[in-house]
Every structure is written in structure tokens, then in C-alpha cells.
Design an enzyme around this catalytic site. Structure first.
Site, PDB file in Angstrom:
ATOM      1  CB  SER A   1      -0.971   0.027   1.184  1.00 59.69           C
ATOM      2  OG  SER A   1      -0.285   0.265   2.391  1.00 59.69           O
TER       3      SER A   1
ATOM      4  CE  LYS B   1      -2.853   1.973   5.015  1.00 58.32           C
ATOM      5  NZ  LYS B   1      -2.790   1.168   3.779  1.00 58.32           N
TER       6      LYS B   1
END
Length: 201
Positions: free
Chosen positions: A38, A82
Site C-alpha cells: 500500500s 500510511k
């Protein structure tokens, strides 16, 4: 007595070392393993990075947080990595491959043009909160107080704030820093110092 002294002479340093290691992990930094794609291309699967406990969180910082209680699909302590896009009070909008924070376009040179478009779509915080059925802050227009909005760099595969909402500060374990001996300088800077160039010129 001499045997006891000899025993303690090597036990005490080991205990002190373990206590120091635990304190460092709890309050200073820890080593974290990146799991999944990701954050590609800037962080890759199984890459080891530092998570600094006391570093300030900026827009553009890459953070580690416990997704248990954030992502409804997670029921045990699970660390996600993230990038922070919105801080408390910010509006966030995605339009035609560009992301706008408080109406200002952000710099996305850390990912390719195709990554900016693929999987990102056109949305506002309000539209995705309704569309994806956020359990908290549904229909919100701004990032909630004491919370952050995060995205993965590899937008088309990232399970991030678009789908479940904001990350409370209490859930953030630290700010990611990539050590100098890994990857290349560009990717390292895209993680360590991209926050200094968050908004587009």
C-alpha cells in the site's frame, strides 16, 4: 557468596539492558516491518523502518498506527503504515488525480501520475464517509479534532482513511523514518522529508 556475586555480575547487566530496550521501544523508537504494497513505491513489503515515538506529526508525514478500533475489519493490534494528508480541522478533496487540502493543491511528486489517478477518484470527506459507511464522523466535512486523515501512496490497492475514516492521535505509535542504508535517496526523502514540500507551488 562469591558464586552469588559472580551470578549477579552477569544477571544485573542483562536485566538493565532489557529494561533499557523496553523503555526505548515504549518511549523513543521501534523497528517496524512494512506489510503489503500500500505504500509502494516509497516503502515496499517486508521493508524495515524506524518509528519515532516523539516526532511531530505533519501533513505529509508517514505514520505507524494501531488499526484495531480504526478499521472495523481489524479486531487485534495490527500496525498500518500510511501517509497523513489531513490534520484536525482540514478539508480534503480529490479531483481529477489531484488532492486539495483546505482548497490548496498538494504536491504528489512522490507517486506517479498513474498512481494519482488510479483508484483515487473524485470525492470529498463527506461523500466518501457516506459512500463507504463510516461508523464515526459520517457526513463530516472536516477532519475531526484530535484525529488525522491518512492515505496509502499506492492508492489503487490501499485500505486507508477513504474506507473507514480518521485515525485518532492516541492510536498513532510514531512517525516513520527510513534509515540511510536502505532503498535510494529519492524514496527515502519521499518518506522522511516530503512533509516539508506538502503543498504544490
Amino acid at each position: 557468596m562469591s558464586k552469588f556475586k559472580g551470578f549477579m555480575s552477569w544477571v544485573i547487566p542483562i536485566v538493565i539492558g532489557l529494561v533499557l530496550a523496553l523503555l526505548i521501544k515504549q518511549f523513543v523508537f521501534q523497528i517496524v516491518r512494512v506489510d503489503g504494497p500500500s505504500m509502494e513505491p516509497n516503502l515496499v513489503n517486508n521493508e524495515r523502518v524506524f518509528s519515532l515515538k516523539t516526532a511531530k506529526i505533519h501533513r505529509g508525514s508517514v505514520v505507524v498506527f494501531d488499526a484495531n478500533g480504526v478499521d472495523p475489519q481489524v479486531s487485534t493490534k495490527t500496525e498500518y503504515v500510511k501517509r497523513v494528508i489531513g490534520v484536525p480541522g482540514d478539508t480534503v478533496e480529490s479531483k481529477n488525480g489531484n488532492i486539495y487540502v483546505n482548497g490548496k493543491k498538494i504536491n504528489q511528486n512522490y507517486i506517479s501520475k498513474s498512481q494519482r489517478n488510479s483508484g483515487t477518484g473524485n470525492w470529498t470527506l463527506k461523500s466518501i464517509s457516506v459512500q463507504n459507511g463510516w461508523l464515526k464522523n459520517n457526513s463530516t466535512t472536516k477532519v475531526a479534532k484530535g484525529e488525522y486523515f491518512v492515505l496509502g501512496d499506492h492508492r489503487s490497492v490501499s485500505n486507508d482513511g477513504r474506507y473507514w475514516g480518521f485515525v485518532p492521535k492516541s492510536k498513532i505509535d510514531g512517525v516513520v523514518k527510513v534509515p540511510s542504508w536502505t532503498t535510494n535517496k529519492t524514496m527515502r526523502d519521499n518518506v522522511n522529508s516530503e512533509w516539508k514540500h506538502f503543498f504544490a507551488n
